[in-house]
Design a protein around this motif. Structure first.
Motif, PDB file in Angstrom:
ATOM      1  N   UNK A  73       0.853  -1.180   0.000  1.00 45.12           N
ATOM      2  CA  UNK A  73       0.000   0.000   0.000  1.00 45.12           C
ATOM      3  C   UNK A  73       0.885   1.225   0.000  1.00 45.12           C
ATOM      4  N   UNK A  74       0.302   2.368  -0.319  1.00 49.27           N
ATOM      5  CA  UNK A  74       1.023   3.630  -0.155  1.00 49.27           C
ATOM      6  C   UNK A  74       0.007   4.717   0.174  1.00 49.27           C
ATOM      7  N   UNK A  75       0.505   5.872   0.503  1.00 51.61           N
ATOM      8  CA  UNK A  75      -0.386   6.946   0.950  1.00 51.61           C
ATOM      9  C   UNK A  75      -1.366   7.330  -0.155  1.00 51.61           C
ATOM     10  N   UNK A  81      -8.934   5.200  -1.160  1.00 48.02           N
ATOM     11  CA  UNK A  81      -9.926   4.418  -0.422  1.00 48.02           C
ATOM     12  C   UNK A  81     -10.589   5.264   0.659  1.00 48.02           C
ATOM     13  N   UNK A  82      -9.793   6.112   1.323  1.00 45.78           N
ATOM     14  CA  UNK A  82     -10.345   6.982   2.354  1.00 45.78           C
ATOM     15  C   UNK A  82     -11.412   7.904   1.768  1.00 45.78           C
ATOM     16  N   UNK A 334      -3.641  -8.366   9.639  1.00 41.02           N
ATOM     17  CA  UNK A 334      -4.074  -7.060   9.178  1.00 41.02           C
ATOM     18  C   UNK A 334      -4.939  -7.178   7.945  1.00 41.02           C
ATOM     19  N   UNK A 335      -5.787  -6.183   7.745  1.00 46.67           N
ATOM     20  CA  UNK A 335      -6.709  -6.215   6.611  1.00 46.67           C
ATOM     21  C   UNK A 335      -7.078  -4.796   6.204  1.00 46.67           C
ATOM     22  N   UNK A 336      -7.414  -4.568   4.936  1.00 46.89           N
ATOM     23  CA  UNK A 336      -7.893  -3.255   4.509  1.00 46.89           C
ATOM     24  C   UNK A 336      -9.359  -3.081   4.893  1.00 46.89           C
ATOM     25  N   UNK A 337      -9.676  -1.987   5.599  1.00 39.91           N
ATOM     26  CA  UNK A 337     -11.054  -1.782   6.070  1.00 39.91           C
ATOM     27  C   UNK A 337     -11.564  -0.355   5.859  1.00 39.91           C
ATOM     28  N   UNK A 338     -10.701   0.539   5.451  1.00 36.92           N
ATOM     29  CA  UNK A 338     -10.999   1.968   5.454  1.00 36.92           C
ATOM     30  C   UNK A 338     -12.184   2.347   4.575  1.00 36.92           C
ATOM     31  N   UNK A 339     -12.240   1.778   3.378  1.00 37.12           N
ATOM     32  CA  UNK A 339     -13.226   2.213   2.389  1.00 37.12           C
ATOM     33  C   UNK A 339     -14.650   1.907   2.817  1.00 37.12           C
ATOM     34  N   UNK A 404     -10.493   0.282  -3.739  1.00 35.68           N
ATOM     35  CA  UNK A 404      -9.499   1.286  -4.109  1.00 35.68           C
ATOM     36  C   UNK A 404      -8.117   0.981  -3.543  1.00 35.68           C
ATOM     37  N   UNK A 405      -8.046   0.245  -2.432  1.00 35.90           N
ATOM     38  CA  UNK A 405      -6.755  -0.053  -1.819  1.00 35.90           C
ATOM     39  C   UNK A 405      -5.845  -0.792  -2.796  1.00 35.90           C
TER      40      UNK A 405
END
Length: 456
Positions: A73-75, A81-82, A334-339, A404-405
């Motif tokens: 990932x990157x900023x 995603x944010x 860990x997992x992507x959850x932001x979106x 989007x991540x």
């Protein structure tokens, strides 16, 4: 540029009313209640009829992997995603490569945020066994606080000896810096893992994760953190509370809204999943602390409403899918959850778990209060125009194609939601609009009010 957001249901500071938000350039200049508000001249009119207009989410706990781990990932990718999820500000954690444990590394992170972030950015400074003397060199108006891994970390960021812990808690108290802790007892976890390996082999099945990273290990470490915070008078925020027993460590905010000295955060994974989901989702929901029992999840949900949990975040932590292969020992946590955090919480509103007014407190107001974020987290005249517009819709399903991540997957795939984020405004700029992120926009460095960092 003047933007008028008209006819939406505004949810802010415990109220819910139809009205109009007027934005001039990057700030809110008026909030008008009622249906027939004078619009005056404007450059953009947003018809928000049928929508809820909320303060943009402040996610106080993310891992965007930059620098050093940008294959995951990157900023830039994660702030896409944010924006798509109604998140207008984030605080990134310090366990990158290199770790954000020196003043130079912290300044580099701010530069990376300036270059890549589509939304507003802040970065925690990381505690180590011997760097508490550096805390006084930080500009307290540029840093949300100090992140301390009291367990479940590697290298110099694991701080579990009493002398080093005392140094960190004492320094934070003296400087008025909030301290966020990751609380799991490493020795207990190591013993549990050794026992499971002896019984089941070198890589125990993922269904044993909650037994290895146990509720007991969480409570033992969290209770120590609370003891130290009381001893030194440190403003303590315990990250990703995952057990019912830990909730006994927290008190609700006062009737006046003042938050107590010691607070707890819940994250979406522990509010959404249970240990039964390991059977179907496997290592996709492997995180630290572990997803635990249905009873733990239900008590965490109750604590959202009764105030024992002060804030909701994601602990967004993307990995490539190949990193998630294996079991308890080998698969990455860990997992992507932001979106999907905001739509998931809105689903809990529909289920009666929490009110929409309380959701806004947990995801915007309280993160702003806990870390003294300047001029954000509320819909107020003169504040920065960070706004999420959401609508209840026909059911839709999360697919990998919509993620989007950078990692390209989500544990939410297959979940159905009946809410969508339609638009996200960041500093008055329409950074997300019905599926499209403005690639050219960059957010701002968050500022923190010095006079409110100290607990009184």
């Amino acid at each position: 540029m003047r933007t008028v957001i008209d006819g939406g249901c505004i949810v802010n500071e415990g109220r819910n009313f139809t009205g109009t938000v007027i934005i001039d350039d990057d700030r809110i200049t008026a909030i008008q209640e009622g249906n027939d508000n004078p619009r005056g001249t404007y450059d953009r009119l947003v018809d928000a009829t049928g929508c809820f207009v909320l303060p943009g989410v402040i996610d106080e706990h993310v891992h965007f992997r930059e620098p050093g781990l940008t294959r995951k990932a990157d900023i830039e990718s994660e702030t896409r995603a944010a924006a798509a999820g109604g998140v207008t500000s984030f605080f990134d954690m310090p366990n990158t490569v290199p770790q954000t444990t020196t003043v130079e590394a912290f300044r580099e992170k701010l530069l990376l945020g300036q270059q890549g972030s589509h939304v507003n950015y802040g970065f925690f400074f990381g505690a180590t066994k011997d760097n508490s003397r550096l805390f006084q060199e930080l500009d307290p108006t540029r840093v949300p606080g100090i992140k301390l891994f009291m367990g479940a970390s590697t290298g110099n960021m694991l701080v579990d000896r009493r002398e080093s812990l005392n140094s960190v808690f004492k320094a934070c108290a003296e400087l008025g810096l909030p301290l966020m802790t990751h609380c799991e007892d490493t020795a207990m976890i190591n013993r549990n893992m050794a026992e499971m390996k002896q019984r089941y082999g070198d890589d125990p099945d993922i269904t044993l994760h909650a037994a290895i990273r146990s509720a007991e290990s969480c409570y033992a470490c969290s209770s120590l953190a609370v003891e130290l915070a009381r001893q030194w008078g440190t403003r303590l925020h315990i990250a990703h509370v995952s057990t019912a027993r830990e909730l006994d460590l927290f008190e609700p905010a006062s009737p006046t809204g003042e938050l107590p000295l010691i607070t707890g955060e819940a994250v979406i994974a522990h509010l959404w999943f249970t240990d039964e989901d390991y059977k179907t989702l496997g290592t996709r929901i492997k995180c630290n602390p572990s997803v635990k029992s249905l009873a733990d999840r239900e008590e965490l949900r109750k604590a959202l409403a009764d105030g024992r949990i002060a804030a909701v975040a994601t602990d967004h932590a993307p990995h490539e899918q190949k990193d998630k292969e294996g079991g308890c020992a080998k698969a990455a946590s860990g997992m992507p959850m932001l979106q999907y955090s905001l739509v998931a919480m809105l689903s809990l509103v529909d289920r009666g778990v929490v009110s929409i007014e309380r959701l806004v407190e947990l995801m915007a107001h309280h993160p702003a209060r806990l870390f003294s974020v300047s001029e954000r987290g509320f819909l107020r005249q003169g504040y920065k125009a960070d706004i999420a517009i959401v609508r209840r819709t026909e059911p839709w399903q999360v697919t990998a194609a919509g993620v989007e991540s950078k990692c390209g997957w989500s544990p939410m795939e297959g979940q159905q939601f009946e809410w969508r984020v339609e638009k996200t405004f960041c500093n008055g700029h329409l950074v997300y609009d019905n599926g499209l992120v403005d690639d050219g926009y960059r957010g701002e460095a968050l500022r923190f009010r010095l006079n409110e960092h100290r607990h009184t």
